[in-house]
Motif scaffolding. Structure first.
Motif, short mmCIF file in Angstrom:
data_model
loop_
_atom_site.label_atom_id
_atom_site.label_comp_id
_atom_site.label_asym_id
_atom_site.label_seq_id
_atom_site.Cartn_x
_atom_site.Cartn_y
_atom_site.Cartn_z
N ARG A 128 0.87 -1.36 0.16
CA ARG A 128 0.06 0.05 -0.10
C ARG A 128 0.88 1.33 -0.10
O ARG A 128 1.73 1.40 0.93
N LEU A 129 0.60 2.18 -0.77
CA LEU A 129 1.68 3.06 -1.18
C LEU A 129 1.31 4.37 -0.31
O LEU A 129 0.23 4.58 0.02
N LYS A 130 2.25 4.94 0.31
CA LYS A 130 2.51 6.13 1.28
C LYS A 130 2.76 7.36 0.55
O LYS A 130 2.43 8.48 1.22
N LYS A 131 3.22 7.11 -0.53
CA LYS A 131 3.69 8.15 -1.38
C LYS A 131 3.30 8.02 -2.92
O LYS A 131 3.06 6.85 -3.19
N PRO A 132 3.01 9.07 -3.89
CA PRO A 132 2.88 8.75 -5.24
C PRO A 132 3.86 8.25 -5.79
O PRO A 132 5.23 8.13 -5.32
N HIS A 133 3.66 6.99 -6.59
CA HIS A 133 4.74 6.12 -7.25
C HIS A 133 4.39 5.65 -8.57
O HIS A 133 3.44 5.47 -9.01
N HIS A 147 5.15 2.62 -11.26
CA HIS A 147 5.78 1.34 -11.17
C HIS A 147 5.33 0.79 -12.71
O HIS A 147 4.26 0.78 -13.03
N ALA A 148 6.46 0.40 -13.11
CA ALA A 148 6.10 -0.28 -14.75
C ALA A 148 5.40 0.62 -15.58
O ALA A 148 4.69 0.46 -16.18
N GLY A 149 6.04 1.81 -15.36
CA GLY A 149 5.47 3.13 -16.33
C GLY A 149 3.97 3.66 -16.12
O GLY A 149 3.39 4.25 -16.81
N VAL A 150 3.48 3.28 -15.03
CA VAL A 150 2.14 3.44 -14.43
C VAL A 150 2.21 4.32 -13.25
O VAL A 150 2.95 4.11 -12.19
N GLU A 151 1.49 5.52 -13.19
CA GLU A 151 1.48 6.34 -11.97
C GLU A 151 0.47 5.84 -11.00
O GLU A 151 -0.64 5.80 -11.35
N TYR A 152 0.80 5.87 -9.67
CA TYR A 152 -0.24 5.34 -8.79
C TYR A 152 -0.27 6.47 -7.67
O TYR A 152 0.91 7.14 -7.34
N GLU A 153 -1.41 6.58 -7.00
CA GLU A 153 -1.64 7.74 -6.18
C GLU A 153 -1.38 7.13 -4.59
O GLU A 153 -1.37 5.83 -4.46
N VAL A 154 -1.45 7.87 -3.62
CA VAL A 154 -1.06 7.41 -2.44
C VAL A 154 -2.42 6.59 -1.98
O VAL A 154 -3.40 6.92 -2.27
N GLY A 155 -2.34 5.64 -1.12
CA GLY A 155 -3.25 4.66 -0.56
C GLY A 155 -3.42 3.65 -1.71
O GLY A 155 -4.31 2.48 -1.33
N THR A 156 -3.02 3.47 -2.93
CA THR A 156 -3.38 2.58 -3.88
C THR A 156 -2.49 1.25 -3.38
O THR A 156 -1.27 1.33 -3.13
N GLU A 157 -3.11 0.06 -3.71
CA GLU A 157 -2.53 -1.18 -3.30
C GLU A 157 -1.95 -1.96 -4.77
O GLU A 157 -2.46 -1.85 -5.50
N ILE A 158 -0.55 -2.02 -4.81
CA ILE A 158 -0.07 -2.52 -6.01
C ILE A 158 0.69 -3.94 -5.62
O ILE A 158 1.10 -4.26 -4.45
N SER A 159 0.72 -4.86 -6.62
CA SER A 159 1.28 -6.02 -6.56
C SER A 159 2.39 -6.19 -7.16
O SER A 159 2.42 -5.98 -8.47
N VAL A 160 3.61 -6.52 -6.39
CA VAL A 160 4.92 -6.30 -7.09
C VAL A 160 5.76 -7.56 -6.41
O VAL A 160 5.58 -8.06 -5.47
N PRO A 161 6.83 -7.74 -7.17
CA PRO A 161 7.90 -8.93 -6.91
C PRO A 161 8.36 -8.63 -5.46
O PRO A 161 8.69 -7.38 -4.88
N PRO A 162 8.69 -9.61 -4.67
CA PRO A 162 9.45 -9.33 -3.48
C PRO A 162 10.39 -8.47 -3.21
O PRO A 162 10.52 -7.62 -2.46
N GLY A 170 5.99 2.64 0.69
CA GLY A 170 5.00 1.88 0.81
C GLY A 170 5.05 1.00 2.13
O GLY A 170 6.04 0.93 2.66
N ASP A 171 3.80 0.42 2.53
CA ASP A 171 4.00 -0.70 3.63
C ASP A 171 3.32 -1.97 2.82
O ASP A 171 2.45 -2.11 2.15
#
Length: 62
Positions: free
Chosen positions: A9-14, A16-31, A43-44
């Motif tokens: 869960r993102l704590k800051k804008p980020h 990933h893989a060319g896509v912009e995500y907002e704070v609070g978004t949950e993303i699935s990423v490699p370990p 993120g957390d």
């Protein structure tokens, strides 16, 4: 650590893989990406606290 993706869960804008995500978004990423995102404070990890019966650990203890 497993090779299965991890939810963060993102704590800051980020971006990933060319896509912009907002704070609070949950993303699935490699370990390794999840470790980096948490280490730099972006993120957390999302911890799944559900019991097998579908209740959260807190509800199951009541």
């Amino acid at each position: 650590m497993s090779n299965q993706n991890v939810a963060v869960r993102l704590k800051k804008p980020h971006t990933h893989a060319g896509v912009e995500y907002e704070v609070g978004t949950e993303i699935s990423v490699p370990p390794m990406d999840a470790e980096w995102l948490t280490a730099v404070g972006v993120g957390d990890l999302v911890i799944n606290d559900k019991e097998p019966d579908g209740k959260s650990g807190k509800e199951a203890k009541k």
